[in-house]
Structure formats: C-alpha cells, structure tokens
Design a protein around this motif. Structure first.
Motif, PDB file in Angstrom:
ATOM      1  N   ASP A 110     -62.039  33.075   1.668  1.00  8.51           N
ATOM      2  CA  ASP A 110     -60.704  33.663   1.674  1.00  8.51           C
ATOM      3  C   ASP A 110     -60.119  33.706   0.266  1.00  8.51           C
ATOM      4  N   ALA A 111     -60.440  32.688  -0.529  1.00 10.50           N
ATOM      5  CA  ALA A 111     -59.888  32.598  -1.887  1.00 10.50           C
ATOM      6  C   ALA A 111     -60.658  33.442  -2.889  1.00 10.50           C
ATOM      7  N   GLY A 112     -61.905  33.802  -2.563  1.00  9.12           N
ATOM      8  CA  GLY A 112     -62.742  34.483  -3.539  1.00  9.12           C
ATOM      9  C   GLY A 112     -63.140  33.572  -4.672  1.00  9.12           C
ATOM     10  N   ILE A 113     -63.321  32.284  -4.354  1.00  4.20           N
ATOM     11  CA  ILE A 113     -63.644  31.264  -5.354  1.00  4.20           C
ATOM     12  C   ILE A 113     -65.007  30.664  -5.038  1.00  4.20           C
ATOM     13  N   ASN A 114     -65.803  30.401  -6.076  1.00  6.11           N
ATOM     14  CA  ASN A 114     -67.102  29.759  -5.926  1.00  6.11           C
ATOM     15  C   ASN A 114     -66.925  28.252  -5.836  1.00  6.11           C
ATOM     16  N   TRP A 115     -67.755  27.607  -5.026  1.00  4.75           N
ATOM     17  CA  TRP A 115     -67.659  26.156  -4.852  1.00  4.75           C
ATOM     18  C   TRP A 115     -67.718  25.411  -6.185  1.00  4.75           C
ATOM     19  N   ARG A 116     -68.504  25.894  -7.126  1.00  6.03           N
ATOM     20  CA  ARG A 116     -68.630  25.218  -8.427  1.00  6.03           C
ATOM     21  C   ARG A 116     -67.337  25.269  -9.240  1.00  6.03           C
ATOM     22  N   GLU A 117     -66.438  26.173  -8.882  1.00  5.30           N
ATOM     23  CA  GLU A 117     -65.169  26.266  -9.609  1.00  5.30           C
ATOM     24  C   GLU A 117     -64.151  25.217  -9.160  1.00  5.30           C
ATOM     25  N   VAL A 118     -64.363  24.631  -8.000  1.00  8.45           N
ATOM     26  CA  VAL A 118     -63.426  23.631  -7.484  1.00  8.45           C
ATOM     27  C   VAL A 118     -63.533  22.362  -8.321  1.00  8.45           C
ATOM     28  N   GLN A 119     -62.390  21.890  -8.815  1.00  4.24           N
ATOM     29  CA  GLN A 119     -62.391  20.757  -9.742  1.00  4.24           C
ATOM     30  C   GLN A 119     -62.114  19.418  -9.080  1.00  4.24           C
ATOM     31  N   ALA A 120     -61.472  19.424  -7.923  1.00  7.50           N
ATOM     32  CA  ALA A 120     -61.171  18.174  -7.224  1.00  7.50           C
ATOM     33  C   ALA A 120     -60.939  18.499  -5.759  1.00  7.50           C
ATOM     34  N   ALA A 121     -61.095  17.484  -4.909  1.00  4.13           N
ATOM     35  CA  ALA A 121     -60.896  17.683  -3.480  1.00  4.13           C
ATOM     36  C   ALA A 121     -60.247  16.456  -2.870  1.00  4.13           C
ATOM     37  N   TYR A 122     -59.371  16.705  -1.914  1.00  5.96           N
ATOM     38  CA  TYR A 122     -58.804  15.650  -1.073  1.00  5.96           C
ATOM     39  C   TYR A 122     -59.348  15.837   0.336  1.00  5.96           C
ATOM     40  N   ALA A 123     -59.862  14.768   0.918  1.00  5.85           N
ATOM     41  CA  ALA A 123     -60.368  14.786   2.287  1.00  5.85           C
ATOM     42  C   ALA A 123     -59.444  13.929   3.141  1.00  5.85           C
ATOM     43  N   THR A 124     -58.781  14.553   4.109  1.00  9.33           N
ATOM     44  CA  THR A 124     -57.764  13.856   4.881  1.00  9.33           C
ATOM     45  C   THR A 124     -58.260  13.613   6.304  1.00  9.33           C
ATOM     46  N   HIS A 125     -58.193  12.370   6.717  1.00  5.94           N
ATOM     47  CA  HIS A 125     -58.669  11.975   8.041  1.00  5.94           C
ATOM     48  C   HIS A 125     -58.082  10.609   8.361  1.00  5.94           C
ATOM     49  N   VAL A 126     -58.182  10.188   9.614  1.00  5.99           N
ATOM     50  CA  VAL A 126     -57.592   8.923  10.041  1.00  5.99           C
ATOM     51  C   VAL A 126     -58.639   7.946  10.552  1.00  5.99           C
ATOM     52  N   MET A 127     -59.599   8.419  11.320  1.00  8.13           N
ATOM     53  CA  MET A 127     -60.537   7.512  11.989  1.00  8.13           C
ATOM     54  C   MET A 127     -61.993   7.873  11.731  1.00  8.13           C
ATOM     55  N   GLN A 128     -62.288   8.476  10.568  1.00  5.82           N
ATOM     56  CA  GLN A 128     -63.646   8.972  10.319  1.00  5.82           C
ATOM     57  C   GLN A 128     -64.477   8.064   9.432  1.00  5.82           C
ATOM     58  N   GLY A 129     -63.950   6.920   9.049  1.00  5.71           N
ATOM     59  CA  GLY A 129     -64.750   5.935   8.351  1.00  5.71           C
ATOM     60  C   GLY A 129     -64.787   6.089   6.839  1.00  5.71           C
ATOM     61  N   VAL A 130     -65.640   5.286   6.236  1.00  2.00           N
ATOM     62  CA  VAL A 130     -65.710   5.187   4.776  1.00  2.00           C
ATOM     63  C   VAL A 130     -66.339   6.442   4.176  1.00  2.00           C
ATOM     64  N   SER A 131     -65.722   6.940   3.105  1.00  2.00           N
ATOM     65  CA  SER A 131     -66.271   8.055   2.315  1.00  2.00           C
ATOM     66  C   SER A 131     -66.599   9.288   3.148  1.00  2.00           C
ATOM     67  N   ALA A 132     -65.763   9.554   4.152  1.00  2.00           N
ATOM     68  CA  ALA A 132     -66.003  10.727   5.000  1.00  2.00           C
ATOM     69  C   ALA A 132     -65.922  12.016   4.198  1.00  2.00           C
ATOM     70  N   GLY A 133     -65.044  12.057   3.207  1.00  2.00           N
ATOM     71  CA  GLY A 133     -64.916  13.264   2.391  1.00  2.00           C
ATOM     72  C   GLY A 133     -66.176  13.564   1.604  1.00  2.00           C
ATOM     73  N   GLN A 134     -66.835  12.518   1.099  1.00  2.00           N
ATOM     74  CA  GLN A 134     -68.076  12.714   0.358  1.00  2.00           C
ATOM     75  C   GLN A 134     -69.170  13.279   1.274  1.00  2.00           C
ATOM     76  N   LYS A 135     -69.145  12.888   2.543  1.00  2.00           N
ATOM     77  CA  LYS A 135     -70.115  13.432   3.497  1.00  2.00           C
ATOM     78  C   LYS A 135     -69.882  14.927   3.722  1.00  2.00           C
ATOM     79  N   VAL A 136     -68.605  15.333   3.687  1.00  2.00           N
ATOM     80  CA  VAL A 136     -68.289  16.754   3.866  1.00  2.00           C
ATOM     81  C   VAL A 136     -68.788  17.570   2.682  1.00  2.00           C
ATOM     82  N   VAL A 137     -68.435  17.151   1.467  1.00  2.00           N
ATOM     83  CA  VAL A 137     -68.818  17.957   0.300  1.00  2.00           C
ATOM     84  C   VAL A 137     -70.331  17.969   0.111  1.00  2.00           C
ATOM     85  N   SER A 138     -71.029  16.930   0.580  1.00  2.00           N
ATOM     86  CA  SER A 138     -72.493  16.929   0.453  1.00  2.00           C
ATOM     87  C   SER A 138     -73.138  18.025   1.295  1.00  2.00           C
TER      88      SER A 138
END
Length: 368
Positions: A35-63
């Motif tokens: 939707d943004a017309g942006i390449n994944w490599r251009e993203v400089q930082a990410a916030y992963a928001t969750h409540v009950m998904q455990g340790v480092s869930a955001g890192q599992k998503v970006v992987s």
C-alpha cells in the motif's frame, strides 16, 4: 518537530485460525508495504505490539519477511498496545530519528473471558468484579440510574456495528443482528448480554509512518497526517475521566476540538463502552449518548459515524492489533477507499480511541 504521515496500511481478516500468528502478522506487514509503495529494506525501525504472544514475538514476525537488521521493539500496553506503538513511532519520525517506521499489531487469542489478573487474588477478583464484563456492567447500571439510558440503546450499538461489519472484508463476524436478537441473547453480566460483548479473535494489522519528504516522494494520493497523539494512565489526583483527559491532550496537540471530528473508531469492547466514549470524547453532553444512537447520528450515513469498520463488536478485538486496525479504517475512510462502508460526510478528520486494563488510554487524531 516534523510532520508525520501514514504512507501505507494493511490488515488480514480477523477470526480463528490454525496458522501461527507471526505468519499472519507478516502478511499484514506485506500488505502495508504494498500500500505504501515501500521496499522492506527501506524500513528503518519497527514496533511489534502484542499482549500475550511471548518473548521477542516481533522478531519472529520480521524474520518471516527478511532479516535486514532493523531495530525491532516489542510493546505491551494492554488493549492500547497498538495505539501505543503508533504513538512511539510518531515521535521517532517527528524527531528526525527515522524517516520510515513500521508498526505491526497482532494477537492469537483463546475463547472465553480474558483474565487480566495474576498472582494473589483479592475479594473483588473472586467475586467477579475485576473482569471486564463485570466492570462494564457496573458502568452500565450506573449510567442507567443517572441518565435513564435503556438496554435498547445499548443494544443498538451492537446492531449498528454488526451491520457495519457486514461490509468489512476483514471483520470476524459479518452478520446483521436484530435488536431482539441482541437483547435476548444469553445474559453475561446484567444488563449486558452475550451479543453486546466483543469476540476474542486472531488478527493482525500494520501501518507505516513516514516523514514528509518520503510521503511526498512516494504518494500520488491524499496525504494522511497524524496530527495528534496521546497515551495516558489513570490518576488518583483527578476527577476528570481518563478518556476525556487523554482526548483533550490529543485535541490540543492537533489544534482541533470534538466538533471538528468527522468519524471515529472507539473502544466498543462492550456496548455501554461506546456510549460512554461518545460523552468522554466530547461528542455530546453527559447523559446524551443514548440520543445519538437513537437518532442515527453515529451510523455510516449519520453526521458523526462511529466504528464504520464494525468496531471491536464485529471486526473483533485481537488485543495488540486493535489500535492499528482502527488507524487502517480511518486512513481508508479519509482516502475514500472503504467501498460499501464508506461514510457519507466527506470526512477530513478522524479519531481513534483505545483503552485497556491497568487504566491506560490512547487517542490519535488523523487528517487529510
């Protein structure tokens, strides 16, 4: 501070799924990137928001998308987790630290009542007074006593939002309900019935926030700007309602008032909640929220549409996703991309509102 824009948003359908949640969360990110017309490599930082998904869930998503080495921060702030991630991403971009930040919210949930208590339980816990249906039911009883609000007015919130959800391809439930069906569904905490409570759902949503130079470089649509954001918690020193205080801070930052809001997505976890939020956000006087729902003011065709997505009642409430899903809906509505659920009042300014356990609240104001 720099202006901050929503360059892209994306979701996946809410429901109950066998897939690992990080896979659906990655799909939401990919949808936002497209939707943004942006390449994944251009993203400089990410916030992963969750409540009950455990340790480092955001890192599992970006992987699932690609290990580019970007800064990934996991955020938990109860039901306001998603909007809290948006809040922090805003300041990352506004301060000049980053030009492109992605926020992804996701949750995989179990059926039944959410238990927000842990450790040793108080008498209130054991009596069922510290679970959400009980707390909202007490608020409903008080509002009925003070202002004459009726069960029918509360039930109309469910009817409205389930009708809206029929037009939202991402909603968990896409079925219209009658007033009688809502009122006669199983009582869960008097006066609230089962069909006045939001479902627990799996789901994921993502948004990409960018600086003005990136927005103008990559956008051939209306620029959608985040003009106000506030996250606050309860205070024992004030009598002012938490939502009111949080909203007033966001209104001041955005240089607007409640009279300038053209549509809103609010935290309708239970039907009485939406009515209370009409009042706390300044859309009407105390005790007047029942009149707004009776007169159709907050319908898609009304002068102040509320929860055109179907809200938590119909879309679902994956805890870490909700605040970002609300942003998706406001962005789509401001662009005029919501098809059958497109509001009729040519919106220029929208508002999102979430609140959660522990006394947290977030309000964001978005304009084009």
């Amino acid at each position: 501070m720099r202006d901050v824009y929503f360059q892209g948003v994306g979701m996946v359908k809410c429901g109950r799924f066998n897939e690992r949640i990080e896979i659906n969360a990655a799909r939401a990110c990919i949808n936002a990137l497209k939707d943004a017309g942006i390449n994944w490599r251009e993203v400089q930082a990410a916030y992963a928001t969750h409540v009950m998904q455990g340790v480092s869930a955001g890192q599992k998503v970006v992987s699932q998308i690609g290990l580019t080495g970007l800064n990934v921060t996991n955020v938990e702030n109860a039901c306001a987790s998603g909007s809290t991630g948006i809040h922090h991403a805003y300041y990352d971009v506004a301060s000049g630290k980053y030009d492109i930040v992605l926020v992804v919210g996701f949750e995989k949930m179990q059926k039944g009542v959410i238990d927000s208590n842990s450790g040793e339980r108080s008498y209130e816990d054991k009596m069922g007074m510290r679970i959400m249906p009980g707390e909202y039911a007490m608020k409903a009883q008080r509002h009925m006593y003070e202002y004459g609000t009726t069960p029918e007015q509360m039930a109309r919130v469910s009817v409205k939002n389930h009708k809206n959800g029929c037009y939202n391809p991402y909603a968990h439930y896409q079925k219209e309900l009658t007033l009688e069906e809502v009122l006669h569904s199983r009582m869960i905490s008097d006066p609230l019935t089962l069909l006045q409570a939001c479902p627990t759902s799996d789901g994921a949503a993502a948004a990409i926030l960018v600086s003005e130079n990136v927005a103008k470089k990559n956008n051939n649509r209306d620029l959608i700007k985040l003009i106000g954001t506030s996250v606050q918690t309860e205070s024992v020193f004030e009598e002012e309602d938490l939502t009111t205080r949080t909203a007033n801070t966001a209104y001041e930052m955005a240089n607007v008032g409640p009279e300038d809001i053209n549509l809103a997505e609010v935290h309708d976890a239970f039907t009485i909640g939406e009515l209370l939020h009409y009042e706390a956000l300044g859309f009407c006087e105390l005790g007047e929220s029942g009149r707004l729902i009776d007169e159709g003011v907050t319908e898609i065709s009304g002068s102040l549409p509320v929860s055109p997505s179907g809200g938590l009642q119909s879309r679902g409430h994956p805890l870490g996703m909700t605040g970002i899903a609300q942003v998706c809906e406001i962005v789509w509505q401001l662009r005029g991309e919501s098809k059958q659920r497109q509001v009729r009042n040519n919106p220029k300014v929208g508002l999102t509102h979430t609140q959660g356990a522990g006394g947290v609240c977030s309000v964001s104001i978005i304009s084009k």
